[in-house]
Design an enzyme around this catalytic site. Structure first.
Site, PDB file in Angstrom:
ATOM      1  N   ASP A  47       0.847  -1.206   0.000  1.00 45.45           N
ATOM      2  CA  ASP A  47       0.000   0.000   0.000  1.00 45.45           C
ATOM      3  C   ASP A  47       0.879   1.251   0.000  1.00 45.45           C
ATOM      4  O   ASP A  47       1.571   1.515   0.974  1.00 45.45           O
ATOM      5  CB  ASP A  47      -0.890   0.006   1.250  1.00 45.45           C
ATOM      6  CG  ASP A  47      -1.788   1.239   1.300  1.00 45.45           C
ATOM      7  OD1 ASP A  47      -2.893   1.168   0.725  1.00 45.45           O
ATOM      8  OD2 ASP A  47      -1.381   2.262   1.869  1.00 45.45           O
ATOM      9  N   TYR A  52       3.122   9.845  -0.417  1.00 45.42           N
ATOM     10  CA  TYR A  52       4.191   9.241   0.391  1.00 45.42           C
ATOM     11  C   TYR A  52       5.580   9.509  -0.222  1.00 45.42           C
ATOM     12  O   TYR A  52       6.597   9.331   0.452  1.00 45.42           O
ATOM     13  CB  TYR A  52       4.003   7.724   0.559  1.00 45.42           C
ATOM     14  CG  TYR A  52       2.720   7.300   1.257  1.00 45.42           C
ATOM     15  CD1 TYR A  52       1.884   8.220   1.876  1.00 45.42           C
ATOM     16  CD2 TYR A  52       2.356   5.958   1.281  1.00 45.42           C
ATOM     17  CE1 TYR A  52       0.708   7.821   2.493  1.00 45.42           C
ATOM     18  CE2 TYR A  52       1.174   5.551   1.911  1.00 45.42           C
ATOM     19  CZ  TYR A  52       0.358   6.489   2.500  1.00 45.42           C
ATOM     20  OH  TYR A  52      -0.805   6.073   3.102  1.00 45.42           O
ATOM     21  N   LYS A  77      -2.758   5.946  -4.353  1.00 45.78           N
ATOM     22  CA  LYS A  77      -3.879   6.848  -4.042  1.00 45.78           C
ATOM     23  C   LYS A  77      -3.664   8.218  -4.661  1.00 45.78           C
ATOM     24  O   LYS A  77      -2.514   8.659  -4.820  1.00 45.78           O
ATOM     25  CB  LYS A  77      -4.018   7.012  -2.517  1.00 45.78           C
ATOM     26  CG  LYS A  77      -3.879   5.723  -1.731  1.00 45.78           C
ATOM     27  CD  LYS A  77      -4.143   5.882  -0.250  1.00 45.78           C
ATOM     28  CE  LYS A  77      -3.756   4.623   0.512  1.00 45.78           C
ATOM     29  NZ  LYS A  77      -2.335   4.526   0.873  1.00 45.78           N
ATOM     30  N   LEU A 192      -2.049  -0.802  13.788  1.00 44.33           N
ATOM     31  CA  LEU A 192      -1.438  -0.965  15.118  1.00 44.33           C
ATOM     32  C   LEU A 192      -1.591   0.307  15.938  1.00 44.33           C
ATOM     33  O   LEU A 192      -0.943   0.472  16.987  1.00 44.33           O
ATOM     34  CB  LEU A 192       0.059  -1.303  14.976  1.00 44.33           C
ATOM     35  CG  LEU A 192       0.390  -2.527  14.123  1.00 44.33           C
ATOM     36  CD1 LEU A 192       1.891  -2.651  13.919  1.00 44.33           C
ATOM     37  CD2 LEU A 192      -0.176  -3.799  14.753  1.00 44.33           C
ATOM     38  N   ILE A 230      -2.895  -3.229   6.756  1.00 41.78           N
ATOM     39  CA  ILE A 230      -1.629  -2.898   6.082  1.00 41.78           C
ATOM     40  C   ILE A 230      -0.633  -2.314   7.084  1.00 41.78           C
ATOM     41  O   ILE A 230      -0.232  -1.152   6.978  1.00 41.78           O
ATOM     42  CB  ILE A 230      -1.887  -1.912   4.921  1.00 41.78           C
ATOM     43  CG1 ILE A 230      -2.877  -0.799   5.345  1.00 41.78           C
ATOM     44  CG2 ILE A 230      -2.378  -2.650   3.693  1.00 41.78           C
ATOM     45  CD1 ILE A 230      -3.045   0.318   4.328  1.00 41.78           C
ATOM     46  N   LYS A 232       2.624  -1.102   8.910  1.00 44.82           N
ATOM     47  CA  LYS A 232       3.864  -0.584   8.326  1.00 44.82           C
ATOM     48  C   LYS A 232       5.067  -0.970   9.164  1.00 44.82           C
ATOM     49  O   LYS A 232       5.050  -0.835  10.392  1.00 44.82           O
ATOM     50  CB  LYS A 232       3.789   0.930   8.226  1.00 44.82           C
ATOM     51  CG  LYS A 232       5.019   1.551   7.584  1.00 44.82           C
ATOM     52  CD  LYS A 232       5.815   2.410   8.525  1.00 44.82           C
ATOM     53  CE  LYS A 232       7.026   2.994   7.840  1.00 44.82           C
ATOM     54  NZ  LYS A 232       7.702   3.977   8.689  1.00 44.82           N
ATOM     55  N   SER A 233       6.103  -1.439   8.506  1.00 48.74           N
ATOM     56  CA  SER A 233       7.407  -1.563   9.137  1.00 48.74           C
ATOM     57  C   SER A 233       8.457  -1.583   8.040  1.00 48.74           C
ATOM     58  O   SER A 233       8.198  -2.057   6.933  1.00 48.74           O
ATOM     59  CB  SER A 233       7.506  -2.836   9.986  1.00 48.74           C
ATOM     60  OG  SER A 233       8.793  -2.863  10.572  1.00 48.74           O
ATOM     61  N   ARG A 238      10.464  -7.201  12.098  1.00 47.72           N
ATOM     62  CA  ARG A 238       9.042  -6.855  12.298  1.00 47.72           C
ATOM     63  C   ARG A 238       8.212  -7.183  11.065  1.00 47.72           C
ATOM     64  O   ARG A 238       7.051  -7.592  11.182  1.00 47.72           O
ATOM     65  CB  ARG A 238       8.918  -5.371  12.631  1.00 47.72           C
ATOM     66  CG  ARG A 238       9.426  -5.032  14.017  1.00 47.72           C
ATOM     67  CD  ARG A 238       9.364  -3.550  14.249  1.00 47.72           C
ATOM     68  NE  ARG A 238       9.710  -3.208  15.618  1.00 47.72           N
ATOM     69  CZ  ARG A 238       9.819  -1.960  16.058  1.00 47.72           C
ATOM     70  NH1 ARG A 238       9.597  -0.938  15.234  1.00 47.72           N
ATOM     71  NH2 ARG A 238      10.133  -1.721  17.313  1.00 47.72           N
ATOM     72  N   ASN A 242       5.072  -9.561  11.578  1.00 46.21           N
ATOM     73  CA  ASN A 242       3.714  -9.096  11.293  1.00 46.21           C
ATOM     74  C   ASN A 242       2.972 -10.006  10.324  1.00 46.21           C
ATOM     75  O   ASN A 242       1.739  -9.984  10.275  1.00 46.21           O
ATOM     76  CB  ASN A 242       3.754  -7.661  10.749  1.00 46.21           C
ATOM     77  CG  ASN A 242       4.211  -6.665  11.804  1.00 46.21           C
ATOM     78  OD1 ASN A 242       4.329  -7.004  12.976  1.00 46.21           O
ATOM     79  ND2 ASN A 242       4.490  -5.433  11.392  1.00 46.21           N
TER      80      ASN A 242
HETATM   81  P1  NAD Z   1       0.764   1.300  11.908  1.00 45.11           P
HETATM   82  O1  NAD Z   1      -0.412   1.191  12.780  1.00 45.11           O
HETATM   83  O2  NAD Z   1       0.973   0.300  10.836  1.00 45.11           O
HETATM   84  O3  NAD Z   1       2.031   1.364  12.854  1.00 45.11           O
HETATM   85  C1  NAD Z   1       3.319   1.452  12.295  1.00 45.11           C
HETATM   86  C2  NAD Z   1       4.357   1.633  13.399  1.00 45.11           C
HETATM   87  O4  NAD Z   1       4.235   0.575  14.344  1.00 45.11           O
HETATM   88  C3  NAD Z   1       5.755   1.504  12.812  1.00 45.11           C
HETATM   89  O5  NAD Z   1       6.280   2.740  12.478  1.00 45.11           O
HETATM   90  C4  NAD Z   1       6.527   0.852  13.911  1.00 45.11           C
HETATM   91  O6  NAD Z   1       7.050   1.873  14.711  1.00 45.11           O
HETATM   92  C5  NAD Z   1       5.512   0.093  14.680  1.00 45.11           C
HETATM   93  N1  NAD Z   1       5.559  -1.355  14.408  1.00 45.11           N
HETATM   94  C6  NAD Z   1       5.186  -2.024  13.293  1.00 45.11           C
HETATM   95  N2  NAD Z   1       5.321  -3.338  13.464  1.00 45.11           N
HETATM   96  C7  NAD Z   1       5.804  -3.526  14.698  1.00 45.11           C
HETATM   97  C8  NAD Z   1       6.157  -4.657  15.454  1.00 45.11           C
HETATM   98  N3  NAD Z   1       6.014  -5.894  14.967  1.00 45.11           N
HETATM   99  N4  NAD Z   1       6.638  -4.461  16.717  1.00 45.11           N
HETATM  100  C9  NAD Z   1       6.778  -3.220  17.249  1.00 45.11           C
HETATM  101  N5  NAD Z   1       6.450  -2.110  16.574  1.00 45.11           N
HETATM  102  C10 NAD Z   1       5.959  -2.256  15.315  1.00 45.11           C
HETATM  103  O7  NAD Z   1       0.785   2.791  11.323  1.00 45.11           O
HETATM  104  P2  NAD Z   1       0.796   3.520   9.920  1.00 45.11           P
HETATM  105  O8  NAD Z   1       2.108   3.424   9.215  1.00 45.11           O
HETATM  106  O9  NAD Z   1       0.254   4.883  10.186  1.00 45.11           O
HETATM  107  O10 NAD Z   1      -0.337   2.767   9.053  1.00 45.11           O
HETATM  108  C11 NAD Z   1      -0.041   1.674   8.213  1.00 45.11           C
HETATM  109  C12 NAD Z   1      -0.219   2.031   6.768  1.00 45.11           C
HETATM  110  O11 NAD Z   1      -1.541   2.517   6.525  1.00 45.11           O
HETATM  111  C13 NAD Z   1       0.659   3.194   6.285  1.00 45.11           C
HETATM  112  O12 NAD Z   1       2.014   2.821   6.132  1.00 45.11           O
HETATM  113  C14 NAD Z   1      -0.044   3.548   5.024  1.00 45.11           C
HETATM  114  O13 NAD Z   1       0.277   2.623   4.002  1.00 45.11           O
HETATM  115  C15 NAD Z   1      -1.510   3.425   5.437  1.00 45.11           C
HETATM  116  N6  NAD Z   1      -2.110   4.716   5.857  1.00 45.11           N
HETATM  117  C16 NAD Z   1      -3.106   5.251   5.112  1.00 45.11           C
HETATM  118  C17 NAD Z   1      -3.691   6.441   5.469  1.00 45.11           C
HETATM  119  C18 NAD Z   1      -4.807   6.998   4.640  1.00 45.11           C
HETATM  120  O14 NAD Z   1      -5.205   8.159   4.855  1.00 45.11           O
HETATM  121  N7  NAD Z   1      -5.348   6.254   3.710  1.00 45.11           N
HETATM  122  C19 NAD Z   1      -3.263   7.133   6.608  1.00 45.11           C
HETATM  123  C20 NAD Z   1      -2.251   6.568   7.377  1.00 45.11           C
HETATM  124  C21 NAD Z   1      -1.684   5.350   7.003  1.00 45.11           C
END
Ligand code: NAD
Length: 275
Positions: A47, A52, A77, A192, A230, A232-233, A238, A242
């Site tokens: 995604d 981005y 997007k 998360l 989706i 992110k890491s 991780r 995940n």
């Molecule tokens: P997320 O909830 O996926 O959290 C990501 C954070 O959690 C990472 O930066 C890392 O610090 C931590 N993390 C991930 N895996 C871990 C693990 N196994 N152990 C410990 N910590 C861990 O947050 P996100 O990145 O905001 O959201 C995920 C994805 O959603 C984004 O990358 C993007 O692709 C999408 N997104 C879309 C929108 C939208 O408006 N459509 C907005 C925000 C995000």
């Protein structure tokens, strides 16, 4: 290696892997490496978004992986500044050029940006892009029920999916019911809680009970609710962790306990006013 076998059927007949890799806030370099590693690990869904700033890296990561492009479900997007029919048509071509692909699997309007009042025209550009073979499926992100109803009412074409903020603290029950009644799949962004849900004592307790990590418990929760997530890491361990959520289950007590964590707290902007 663990490969997610689960997919969700979209209303247009295409299938989307239920778990994918998010790459918001990853640089080109980080996205390239994370995407390649994720695909080698077993992910088949990535995604990204034009905003981005890492579409080139994502495209390169997909090309570098030893899996044919057709087997990777790729989403991008349209950002708010590209709304409107002509601007969106140009933005779609620009994303395809940066990604170096002929089509994306899913193309989303990133936010309704209601104050611009252009999301219906933007949606018409997505419909045209789908007809031209540039997107297999088309959908939206951050749309409230009134935005969904207006799109469907004015074009007769329903988005297959709405990608919204969704995590244990913002469970979106109302929107999920609405989606179900319209045949729209729900995709969870910030699944998360941007990491904030990982230290909740209830999540930590469930993780200890199952011998799993907090991230695995939360991702498993999304899977059991039938959501598409989706996380992110860019950290290899991780990324692997995940994905490793398809060989255990949460029980009814776990699900009930997570349901009670809903506080309705948003981490991102309110779609009714953003953009
Ligand atoms: P997320 O909830 O996926 O959290 C990501 C954070 O959690 C990472 O930066 C890392 O610090 C931590 N993390 C991930 N895996 C871990 C693990 N196994 N152990 C410990 N910590 C861990 O947050 P996100 O990145 O905001 O959201 C995920 C994805 O959603 C984004 O990358 C993007 O692709 C999408 N997104 C879309 C929108 C939208 O408006 N459509 C907005 C925000 C995000």
């Amino acid at each position: 290696m663990v490969t997610p076998q689960l997919t969700v059927q979209l209303s247009d007949g295409h299938r989307i892997p239920q778990l994918g890799l998010g790459v918001w806030q990853a640089s080109q370099y980080e996205a390239r490496h994370a995407v390649e590693l994720a695909i080698e690990t077993g992910y088949r869904h990535v995604d990204t978004a034009s905003i981005y700033g890492n579409e080139e890296g994502v495209g390169e990561g997909i090309r570098n992986a030893s899996v044919p492009r057709e087997q990777v479900f790729l989403t991008t997007k349209i950002w708010n500044d590209a709304q409107g029919r002509e601007n969106t048509a140009k933005a779609i071509d620009a994303s395809l050029t940066r990604l170096k692909v002929d089509y994306v699997d899913l193309l989303l309007i990133h936010w309704p940006a209601p104050s611009k009042d252009k999301y219906v025209e933007t949606w018409k550009a997505l419909i045209a892009a789908q007809q031209a073979g540039k997107a297999r499926s088309i959908g939206v992100s951050n749309f409230n029920p009134e935005h969904l109803h207006r799109l469907i009412g004015e074009t007769g074409v329903s988005p297959v999916l709405n990608q919204v903020e969704l995590h244990p603290f913002l469970q979106q029950q109302y929107l999920r019911k609405h989606h179900a009644s319209l045949g729209i799949a729900t995709q969870s962004w910030s699944p998360l809680g941007q990491g904030s849900a990982l230290t909740h004592s209830g999540i930590v307790g469930i993780a200890q009970k199952h011998g799993r990590t907090p991230a695995q418990v939360i991702i498993r929760w999304h899977m059991e609710l039938g959501l598409i997530a989706i996380p992110k890491s860019i950290t290899p361990s991780r990324i692997r962790e995940n994905l490793d959520v398809f060989n255990f289950s949460l029980d009814a007590a776990d699900l009930a306990s997570i349901e009670k964590m809903n506080t309705g707290t948003r981490l991102g902007p309110d779609p009714a006013s953003f953009g």
